[in-house]
Design a protein around this motif. Structure first.
Motif, mmCIF file in Angstrom:
data_model
loop_
_atom_site.group_PDB
_atom_site.id
_atom_site.type_symbol
_atom_site.label_atom_id
_atom_site.label_comp_id
_atom_site.label_asym_id
_atom_site.label_seq_id
_atom_site.Cartn_x
_atom_site.Cartn_y
_atom_site.Cartn_z
ATOM 1 N N PRO A 1 0.814 -1.231 0.000
ATOM 2 C CA PRO A 1 0.000 0.000 0.000
ATOM 3 C C PRO A 1 0.840 1.270 0.000
ATOM 4 C CG PRO A 1 -0.872 -1.559 1.587
ATOM 5 C CD PRO A 1 0.430 -2.120 1.097
ATOM 6 N N TYR A 2 1.956 1.265 0.730
ATOM 7 C CA TYR A 2 2.784 2.475 0.812
ATOM 8 C C TYR A 2 3.467 2.769 -0.516
ATOM 9 C CZ TYR A 2 1.608 1.609 5.600
ATOM 10 O OH TYR A 2 0.884 1.378 6.730
ATOM 11 N N ARG B 1 2.158 1.921 -3.413
ATOM 12 C CA ARG B 1 1.110 2.358 -4.352
ATOM 13 C C ARG B 1 0.739 3.831 -4.179
ATOM 14 N NH1 ARG B 1 -2.977 -2.807 -4.446
ATOM 15 N NH2 ARG B 1 -1.603 -4.166 -5.655
ATOM 16 N N ARG B 2 0.997 4.373 -2.991
ATOM 17 C CA ARG B 2 0.666 5.791 -2.769
ATOM 18 C C ARG B 2 1.548 6.706 -3.625
ATOM 19 N NH1 ARG B 2 -0.371 5.469 3.777
ATOM 20 N NH2 ARG B 2 -1.906 3.804 3.584
ATOM 21 N N ASP C 1 -16.004 13.220 -4.204
ATOM 22 C CA ASP C 1 -15.722 12.108 -3.289
ATOM 23 C C ASP C 1 -14.850 11.042 -3.951
ATOM 24 O OD1 ASP C 1 -17.020 13.170 -1.164
ATOM 25 O OD2 ASP C 1 -18.906 12.115 -1.498
ATOM 26 N N PHE D 1 -11.067 10.072 -2.587
ATOM 27 C CA PHE D 1 -10.832 8.703 -2.112
ATOM 28 C C PHE D 1 -9.345 8.454 -1.840
ATOM 29 C CE2 PHE D 1 -11.942 4.081 -2.639
ATOM 30 C CZ PHE D 1 -13.001 4.112 -1.765
ATOM 31 N N THR D 2 -8.503 8.933 -2.748
ATOM 32 C CA THR D 2 -7.053 8.732 -2.623
ATOM 33 C C THR D 2 -6.513 9.433 -1.377
ATOM 34 O OG1 THR D 2 -6.981 8.775 -5.020
ATOM 35 C CG2 THR D 2 -4.882 8.947 -3.906
ATOM 36 N N ASP E 1 -8.351 10.278 1.282
ATOM 37 C CA ASP E 1 -8.958 9.662 2.473
ATOM 38 C C ASP E 1 -8.028 8.587 3.037
ATOM 39 O OD1 ASP E 1 -11.182 11.212 2.199
ATOM 40 O OD2 ASP E 1 -12.444 9.650 1.309
ATOM 41 N N VAL E 2 -7.463 7.807 2.110
ATOM 42 C CA VAL E 2 -6.575 6.710 2.511
ATOM 43 C C VAL E 2 -5.359 7.242 3.277
ATOM 44 C CG1 VAL E 2 -4.977 5.006 1.538
ATOM 45 C CG2 VAL E 2 -7.316 5.148 0.685
ATOM 46 N N LEU E 3 -4.944 8.448 2.916
ATOM 47 C CA LEU E 3 -3.773 9.041 3.571
ATOM 48 C C LEU E 3 -4.136 9.751 4.872
ATOM 49 C CD1 LEU E 3 -2.097 10.634 0.427
ATOM 50 C CD2 LEU E 3 -1.510 8.470 1.519
ATOM 51 N N GLY E 4 -5.436 9.838 5.168
ATOM 52 C CA GLY E 4 -5.864 10.506 6.401
ATOM 53 C C GLY E 4 -5.779 12.023 6.284
ATOM 54 N N THR E 5 -5.946 12.535 5.054
ATOM 55 C CA THR E 5 -5.910 13.990 4.858
ATOM 56 C C THR E 5 -7.199 14.604 5.411
ATOM 57 O OG1 THR E 5 -4.727 13.556 2.814
ATOM 58 C CG2 THR E 5 -5.553 15.797 3.113
ATOM 59 N N PRO E 6 -7.097 15.655 6.251
ATOM 60 C CA PRO E 6 -8.316 16.289 6.774
ATOM 61 C C PRO E 6 -9.238 16.746 5.649
ATOM 62 C CG PRO E 6 -6.388 17.116 7.904
ATOM 63 C CD PRO E 6 -5.887 16.279 6.773
ATOM 64 N N ARG E 7 -10.535 16.663 5.919
ATOM 65 C CA ARG E 7 -11.551 16.910 4.893
ATOM 66 C C ARG E 7 -11.384 18.288 4.226
ATOM 67 N NH1 ARG E 7 -13.955 13.524 1.662
ATOM 68 N NH2 ARG E 7 -16.031 14.133 1.073
ATOM 69 N N ARG F 1 -8.072 11.538 -9.836
ATOM 70 C CA ARG F 1 -7.941 10.673 -8.656
ATOM 71 C C ARG F 1 -6.523 10.102 -8.574
ATOM 72 N NH1 ARG F 1 -11.586 5.541 -8.774
ATOM 73 N NH2 ARG F 1 -9.899 4.790 -10.096
ATOM 74 N N GLY G 1 -4.484 13.118 11.270
ATOM 75 C CA GLY G 1 -4.770 12.051 10.321
ATOM 76 C C GLY G 1 -5.732 11.039 10.888
ATOM 77 N N ALA H 1 -9.285 12.398 10.874
ATOM 78 C CA ALA H 1 -9.787 12.409 9.495
ATOM 79 C C ALA H 1 -10.128 10.997 9.048
ATOM 80 C CB ALA H 1 -8.737 13.019 8.572
ATOM 81 N N LYS H 2 -9.277 10.037 9.428
ATOM 82 C CA LYS H 2 -9.539 8.648 9.030
ATOM 83 C C LYS H 2 -10.807 8.134 9.717
ATOM 84 C CE LYS H 2 -5.076 6.918 7.586
ATOM 85 N NZ LYS H 2 -3.923 6.114 7.883
ATOM 86 N N VAL I 1 -5.416 2.569 -4.563
ATOM 87 C CA VAL I 1 -4.860 3.885 -4.219
ATOM 88 C C VAL I 1 -4.026 3.836 -2.942
ATOM 89 C CG1 VAL I 1 -6.654 5.153 -5.458
ATOM 90 C CG2 VAL I 1 -6.965 4.671 -3.034
ATOM 91 N N GLY I 2 -3.748 2.624 -2.466
ATOM 92 C CA GLY I 2 -2.792 2.493 -1.367
ATOM 93 C C GLY I 2 -3.387 2.310 0.018
ATOM 94 N N PHE J 1 -7.223 -0.291 6.908
ATOM 95 C CA PHE J 1 -8.072 0.808 6.440
ATOM 96 C C PHE J 1 -9.321 0.254 5.769
ATOM 97 C CE2 PHE J 1 -9.570 3.994 3.548
ATOM 98 C CZ PHE J 1 -9.343 5.194 4.193
#
Lengths: 229, 299
Positions: A75-76, A78-79, A98, A102-103, A105-111, A150, B2, B5-6, B211-212, B217
């Motif tokens: 996963p890391y 693929r980012r 949305d 999605f991409t 979101d996976v990284l935990g980026t604030p909305r 995306r 993070g 947000a998650k 997308v990783g 997750f």
């Protein structure tokens, strides 16, 4: 950026899909991967983003040997790689915004930050006015641009596109390829798999040709030979 | 940052999943509801039986036979010590014992006429407090009393108490076994149902991985869905149990009033029982979804 050394991929009971493939794609390059259906283009791309493992040989992506990578590390990796498919792979119940977010979101980026980045990316692909639309309300070209947005929204170093214009008419095809060239100009390494010969002629980029799983020609090598000869 | 947000993404994704694929979730909630309703009824039944056994246990009386002519001071010390440990103590003098026997024998009491004036020894009759109502504790008490100077023998109905204890143990273990089987069956059914929901969202999972997204997750929203389903199932079961309390329990209570079983309301209701049922529901939902999503990720 991408290096393959004697890569072979085969499945039990079938002839090899790729045989002894050696190639190098440098950072910031734009490369077309071409060949007839079944030549191994898709498999080669899948090996790069670790959807498959090679049967033999080594693959380095950004200096990491993905042939030996642990499943938990995939996963890391693929980012850092954006992927675009012919069949879009968009979520029909989610808005364009949305889908692109999605991409992130996976990284935990604030909305709030995510929204800002997504809108910037949608502007780049010319779809900022469609942010709240559902994918099925968009044309094929627009859907593919959403997929590109995306794939790029988290600034990957590599963009892999598998027949990104396979479902599009000629006008939209040029529009998407122009967009990929623009992305490449901004520093992203781009590898596009296509069997559309007109694209290769129009864009005059490096072309690696695969046939029956083997690299049969590479314009970069031909150029090098021509120069040294 | 993070993490928050998650967490927001997980909850949003879980709620969207439920909204877009309601059918498998409704099936899972119904399955959990039925299983938890059955568990709740089973628990009420086992509590009632346990209470019944306990109330039968209070009938167990310990009789401490005293040496005829034992000094009253010694008997008083022994009585005081026993009262201090929570026992109800009643001294039965030889005369009182004969009077009681005469009353119990009724017309046949004439048979006592030829005997000495006080044929029965004095005794202490003990009411056993709850903490002592098991065979091991009673045996220990009997051994201890046997060593006291004024005591000649202790009768505590060993056989009856042991049979009662064995019955209680068998019921408890049987109940636990049935509980475990029902839990396993519920987890399997819920997991299979949730797999339908995951299958319906395989494309979303595929894109997440593309997308990783890590397995953790991908798994998180499904676990939240499982948790919510488990709690919804528990709420459904509570509604069913409330209906049983309202319509079925009162006639049963009247019918079996002689058994002195506690009201099912006492066994089923209350904050603790409600929280327990919600907790078990949440746990079953979590476990079912964990198994389902793990299987899907492996595939």
């Amino acid at each position: 950026m991408i290096q393959m050394f004697h890569v072979t991929k085969s499945y039990p009971g079938d002839p090899p899909v790729l045989t002894d493939v050696n190639l190098t794609v440098d950072k910031g390059e734009f490369v077309f991967l071409t060949g007839p259906s079944g030549a191994g283009k898709t498999t080669l791309l899948r090996l790069v983003f670790c959807d498959e493992k090679p049967t033999r040989g080594q693959i380095l992506v950004g200096g990491r040997n993905v042939a030996r990578i642990r499943a938990a590390s995939v996963p890391y990796l693929r980012r850092n790689i954006g992927v675009v498919f012919q069949d879009f792979k968009l979520l029909p119940h989610r808005t364009v915004l949305d889908n692109v977010a999605f991409t992130l979101d996976v990284l935990g980026t604030p909305r709030s930050e995510s929204r800002e980045r997504v809108l910037r990316m949608l502007k780049l692909v010319g779809l900022q006015h469609k942010a709240e639309s559902l994918p099925l309300k968009l044309s094929g070209g627009e859907q593919q641009r959403v997929v590109i947005a995306r794939a790029l929204v988290n600034d990957p170093t590599i963009l892999l596109a598998d027949e990104p214009t396979g479902n599009l008419d000629p006008g939209l095809t040029v529009e998407i390829l122009d967009l990929l060239c623009e992305v490449n100009v901004r520093g992203t390494t781009v590898v596009v798999a296509t069997h559309d010969a007109t694209l290769l002629e129009r864009y005059q980029k490096r072309v690696i040709r695969l046939e029956r799983g083997r690299v049969v020609s590479d314009t970069a090598q031909s150029e090098a030979v021509r120069r040294t000869g | 940052m993070g993490g928050v947000a998650k967490a927001e993404v997980f909850w949003r994704s879980a709620l969207q999943g439920i909204r877009h694929q309601p059918f498998p979730h409704v099936v899972a909630v119904l399955t959990l509801g039925i299983a938890l309703f059955t568990l709740g009824l089973g628990r009420a039944g086992s509590l009632a039986v346990e209470h019944l056994l306990r109330s039968l246990g209070t009938e167990v009386q310990v009789t401490v036979w005293l040496r005829p002519g034992a000094p009253q001071a010694d008997v008083d010390v022994l009585s005081a010590a026993l009262r201090g440990r929570g026992f109800g103590v009643q001294l039965v003098t030889p005369r009182a014992a004969v009077e009681r026997l005469t009353r119990e024998l009724g017309p046949a009491a004439d048979a006592l006429r030829g005997l000495a004036s006080e044929p029965l020894p004095p005794s202490l009759e003990l009411q056993v407090p709850p903490a002592w109502r098991d065979p091991a504790a009673l045996r220990q008490l009997a051994d201890e009393l046997q060593r006291q100077a004024p005591v000649t023998a202790v009768d505590w109905g060993e056989a009856a108490v042991e049979r009662l204890g064995a019955l209680a143990r068998a019921l408890r273990w049987g109940g636990l076994f049935a509980f475990a089987i029902l839990l396993c069956a519920t987890v399997v059914v819920v997991s299979a149902t949730l797999q339908l929901a995951i299958y319906a969202r395989r494309e979303e999972v595929e894109i997440q991985k593309l997308v990783g997204a890590t397995d953790r997750f991908v798994r998180a929203p499904f676990l939240i869905e499982g948790l919510l389903q488990g709690m919804a199932g528990a709420a459904l079961a509570l509604v069913g149990l409330a209906a049983v309390l309202h319509w079925v329990a009162p006639p049963l209570e009247t019918l079996f009033a002689f058994l002195r079983v506690p009201s099912p309301a006492a066994a089923l209701w209350g904050l603790r029982s409600t929280l327990e049922l919600l907790g078990v529901g949440a746990l079953l939902g979590l476990l079912g979804s964990f198994l389902a999503v793990s299987r899907a990720l492996r595939a």
